[in-house]
Design a protein around this motif. Structure first.
Motif, PDB file in Angstrom:
ATOM      1  N   MET A   1       0.849  -1.206   0.000  1.00  0.00           N
ATOM      2  CA  MET A   1       0.000   0.000   0.000  1.00  0.00           C
ATOM      3  C   MET A   1       0.880   1.249   0.000  1.00  0.00           C
ATOM      4  SD  MET A   1      -2.728   1.249   2.872  1.00  0.00           S
ATOM      5  CE  MET A   1      -1.450   1.800   3.967  1.00  0.00           C
ATOM      6  N   THR A   2       0.578   2.156  -0.845  1.00  0.00           N
ATOM      7  CA  THR A   2       1.313   3.418  -0.838  1.00  0.00           C
ATOM      8  C   THR A   2       0.437   4.497  -0.233  1.00  0.00           C
ATOM      9  OG1 THR A   2       2.449   2.761  -2.844  1.00  0.00           O
ATOM     10  CG2 THR A   2       2.588   5.062  -2.243  1.00  0.00           C
ATOM     11  N   VAL A   3       0.952   5.117   0.783  1.00  0.00           N
ATOM     12  CA  VAL A   3       0.198   6.176   1.423  1.00  0.00           C
ATOM     13  C   VAL A   3       0.578   7.484   0.732  1.00  0.00           C
ATOM     14  CG1 VAL A   3      -0.419   7.184   3.632  1.00  0.00           C
ATOM     15  CG2 VAL A   3       0.478   4.875   3.541  1.00  0.00           C
TER      16      VAL A   3
ATOM     17  N   VAL B   1       1.273  11.172  -0.016  1.00  0.00           N
ATOM     18  CA  VAL B   1       1.460  12.511   0.522  1.00  0.00           C
ATOM     19  C   VAL B   1       1.482  13.388  -0.706  1.00  0.00           C
ATOM     20  CG1 VAL B   1       2.967  14.062   1.794  1.00  0.00           C
ATOM     21  CG2 VAL B   1       2.804  11.693   2.467  1.00  0.00           C
TER      22      VAL B   1
ATOM     23  N   ILE C   1       4.734  25.210   1.186  1.00  0.00           N
ATOM     24  CA  ILE C   1       6.114  24.732   1.237  1.00  0.00           C
ATOM     25  C   ILE C   1       6.299  23.358   1.850  1.00  0.00           C
ATOM     26  CG2 ILE C   1       7.087  27.053   1.147  1.00  0.00           C
ATOM     27  CD1 ILE C   1       7.637  26.823   4.155  1.00  0.00           C
ATOM     28  N   LEU C   2       5.341  22.889   2.660  1.00  0.00           N
ATOM     29  CA  LEU C   2       5.486  21.570   3.279  1.00  0.00           C
ATOM     30  C   LEU C   2       4.205  20.780   3.062  1.00  0.00           C
ATOM     31  CD1 LEU C   2       6.905  22.510   6.802  1.00  0.00           C
ATOM     32  CD2 LEU C   2       8.150  21.294   5.015  1.00  0.00           C
ATOM     33  N   PRO C   3       4.322  19.447   2.930  1.00  0.00           N
ATOM     34  CA  PRO C   3       3.088  18.658   2.914  1.00  0.00           C
ATOM     35  C   PRO C   3       2.398  18.805   4.265  1.00  0.00           C
ATOM     36  CG  PRO C   3       4.999  17.220   3.131  1.00  0.00           C
ATOM     37  CD  PRO C   3       5.528  18.607   2.883  1.00  0.00           C
TER      38      PRO C   3
ATOM     39  N   HIS D   1       0.661  17.184   7.235  1.00  0.00           N
ATOM     40  CA  HIS D   1       0.263  16.041   8.055  1.00  0.00           C
ATOM     41  C   HIS D   1       0.692  16.324   9.497  1.00  0.00           C
ATOM     42  CE1 HIS D   1       4.407  14.491   7.977  1.00  0.00           C
ATOM     43  NE2 HIS D   1       4.407  14.654   6.652  1.00  0.00           N
TER      44      HIS D   1
ATOM     45  N   GLY E   1       2.971  15.280  11.491  1.00  0.00           N
ATOM     46  CA  GLY E   1       4.383  15.510  11.778  1.00  0.00           C
ATOM     47  C   GLY E   1       4.833  16.904  11.380  1.00  0.00           C
ATOM     48  N   THR E   2       4.487  17.319  10.141  1.00  0.00           N
ATOM     49  CA  THR E   2       4.928  18.647   9.701  1.00  0.00           C
ATOM     50  C   THR E   2       4.225  19.738  10.507  1.00  0.00           C
ATOM     51  OG1 THR E   2       3.290  18.513   7.927  1.00  0.00           O
ATOM     52  CG2 THR E   2       5.555  17.979   7.340  1.00  0.00           C
TER      53      THR E   2
ATOM     54  N   MET F   1       3.371  19.562  13.670  1.00  0.00           N
ATOM     55  CA  MET F   1       4.063  19.680  14.955  1.00  0.00           C
ATOM     56  C   MET F   1       5.395  20.407  14.787  1.00  0.00           C
ATOM     57  SD  MET F   1       3.156  15.919  16.520  1.00  0.00           S
ATOM     58  CE  MET F   1       4.142  16.068  18.014  1.00  0.00           C
ATOM     59  N   GLY F   2       6.095  20.091  13.706  1.00  0.00           N
ATOM     60  CA  GLY F   2       7.366  20.773  13.448  1.00  0.00           C
ATOM     61  C   GLY F   2       7.163  22.255  13.220  1.00  0.00           C
TER      62      GLY F   2
ATOM     63  N   GLU G   1       1.157  17.537  20.073  1.00  0.00           N
ATOM     64  CA  GLU G   1       0.425  16.562  19.265  1.00  0.00           C
ATOM     65  C   GLU G   1      -1.086  16.782  19.368  1.00  0.00           C
ATOM     66  OE1 GLU G   1       1.394  12.419  19.756  1.00  0.00           O
ATOM     67  OE2 GLU G   1       0.383  11.966  17.861  1.00  0.00           O
TER      68      GLU G   1
END
Lengths: 117, 320
Positions: B1-3, B5, B274-276, B278, B280-281, B283-284, B310
């Motif tokens: 499976m490819t998730v 992004v 500039i960023l996908p 989700h 993680g990004t 939170m960053g 989170e």
């Protein structure tokens, strides 16, 4: 005595045998890291941007003994960690990532190229 | 499976691959001008070669008055005039107003260093506010008011139109149209200080029926979160003061200094293209957006614990 020597020697195998990731592609892993935006939190030595500061700098990750300071830096654990960190290290600030298992193995292979001794 | 992004698909935008009539004429003009420039360069190089290495008779004729009159004066006058007339005719529709009632109206405001987006009704009032992303139906002209409250920015989605400046105190109009569904990336094309290079944009073109459904869903803000973590994230969002700069419709967060976050969970990108997008990004970005986009106006939130960070990210993820 010889057995102790053998044990000590076994602690530090040569780099190529240290983190075997059969069938994983480090270059593909680097592409996944760029696409997913891991740089939002981490700095990588060969990715110019972004160089996030929320998580650790991974420039010497291959020589690190622990993952997230909690579990041994082993290929199987690393591949599981980059995909679903809280399952491997409960309470980790790193959330699960939108990647599949093959991509996770590629990412792990890429991380083992960073600062390998 | 490819998730998937899919966040940054379409980036970087191809500049010579038009996807609609407005970009089409700009691209045609570009190719013809490049072709003419190459032809003139070849003529000049040939003349230079003759001047340096040509036989005596040829060199004399090249230096004669007749050649100066023809190649030096008549040729440029005729060719440049022809190009000007042809170019103006070709691009006339870029500035011609669309027939009354046929164009969709939107307003995009270039801000340091993101894009404020308003979907407008016929009278020009805001139907829905969003940021950094524009959803349009294919095959229909979209007339966008371009404004800026701070410095000069430039709106450029190469596959959908030419570029046009956003000038403080002025209201410029640009028309875009996509003839096939897809994701078209844009970029601020006028240096606007600091992280100008990280001021990206996304246009998503849908089939008309799908676009109408999308718009209908957006008539009401997303439902309040039901799971405990997201609810806690919503409380933390307000407690941390995020609402001073960000608006989330249906909540006390009503700040207007930063991007509207009512539908932030539905956006393809974070940090202005500039960023996908989700967890993680997100939170960053919240934890230290200054490391990602140095100089942007959001401070780093180093006071939040991992668990708090989170929870806020989970809450925002659900704003869709």
């Amino acid at each position: 005595m010889p057995a102790t020597l053998l044990l000590l020697a076994a602690c530090k195998p040569p780099p190529e045998g240290r983190h075997p990731m059969a069938g994983a592609d480090a270059a593909a892993g680097r592409a996944v890291v760029e696409r997913v935006g891991c740089g939002s939190c981490h700095a990588f030595p060969d990715i110019a941007w972004p160089r996030g500061a929320v998580g650790p700098d991974l420039s010497r990750f291959a020589s690190q003994t622990m993952i997230a300071g909690r579990v041994p830096n082993r290929p199987d654990l690393l591949a599981a960690f980059v995909r679903n960190a809280p399952a491997v290290v409960p309470g980790s600030a790193m959330p699960a990532m939108p990647i599949d298992e093959a991509e996770a193995r590629d990412v792990a292979a890429y991380l083992y190229t960073l600062g390998a001794e | 499976m490819t998730v998937a992004v899919e966040g940054l698909s379409g980036w970087p935008p191809p500049v010579l691959d038009p996807a609609g009539p407005y970009a089409g004429s700009v691209t045609a003009l570009t190719w013809v001008l490049i072709g003419m420039a190459v032809a003139v360069l070849l003529i000049v190089l040939a003349a230079l070669y003759i001047a340096l290495f040509g036989k005596g008779e040829l060199r004399r004729r090249l230096g004669g008055e007749k050649v100066i009159w023809i190649l030096g004066i008549a040729f440029p006058t005729v060719v440049l005039t022809g190009l000007l007339v042809w170019g103006l005719t070709l691009t006339r529709h870029l500035s011609a107003p669309a027939a009354e009632g046929t164009a969709l109206k939107m307003r995009v405001s270039g801000e340091m260093w993101w894009w404020r987006v308003d979907y407008l009704d016929e009278a020009g009032s805001t139907l829905m506010a969003d940021a950094n992303e524009l959803h349009i139906p294919v095959g229909r002209t979209v007339e966008i008011e371009l404004v800026s409250p701070d410095v000069v920015h430039s709106f450029w989605v190469p596959q959908l139109s030419g570029k046009l400046d956003m000038v403080p105190g002025r209201r410029n109009l640009i028309r875009i149209q996509a003839d096939r569904p897809g994701t078209y990336a844009g970029q601020c094309a006028e240096y606007c200080g600091g992280p100008h290079a990280l001021m990206g944009f996304m246009v998503i073109a849908h089939e008309p029926a799908e676009w109408a459904r999308w718009l209908a869903r957006r008539r009401a803000p997303p439902a309040a979160p039901t799971d405990a973590q997201a609810q806690r994230g919503g409380q933390l969002f307000l407690a941390a003061g995020c609402g001073a700069c960000h608006r989330i419709a249906g909540t006390p967060a009503n700040g207007l200094a930063g991007p509207d976050l009512t539908y932030v969970g539905a956006r393809r990108t974070l940090g202005a293209g500039i960023l996908p997008n989700h967890r993680g990004t997100m939170m960053g970005w919240i934890g230290d957006s200054q490391a990602i986009k140095p100089g942007n106006r959001m401070p780093p939130y180093r006071v939040l614990s991992a668990e708090q960070l989170e929870a806020i990210a989970v809450y925002l993820e659900g704003r869709r």
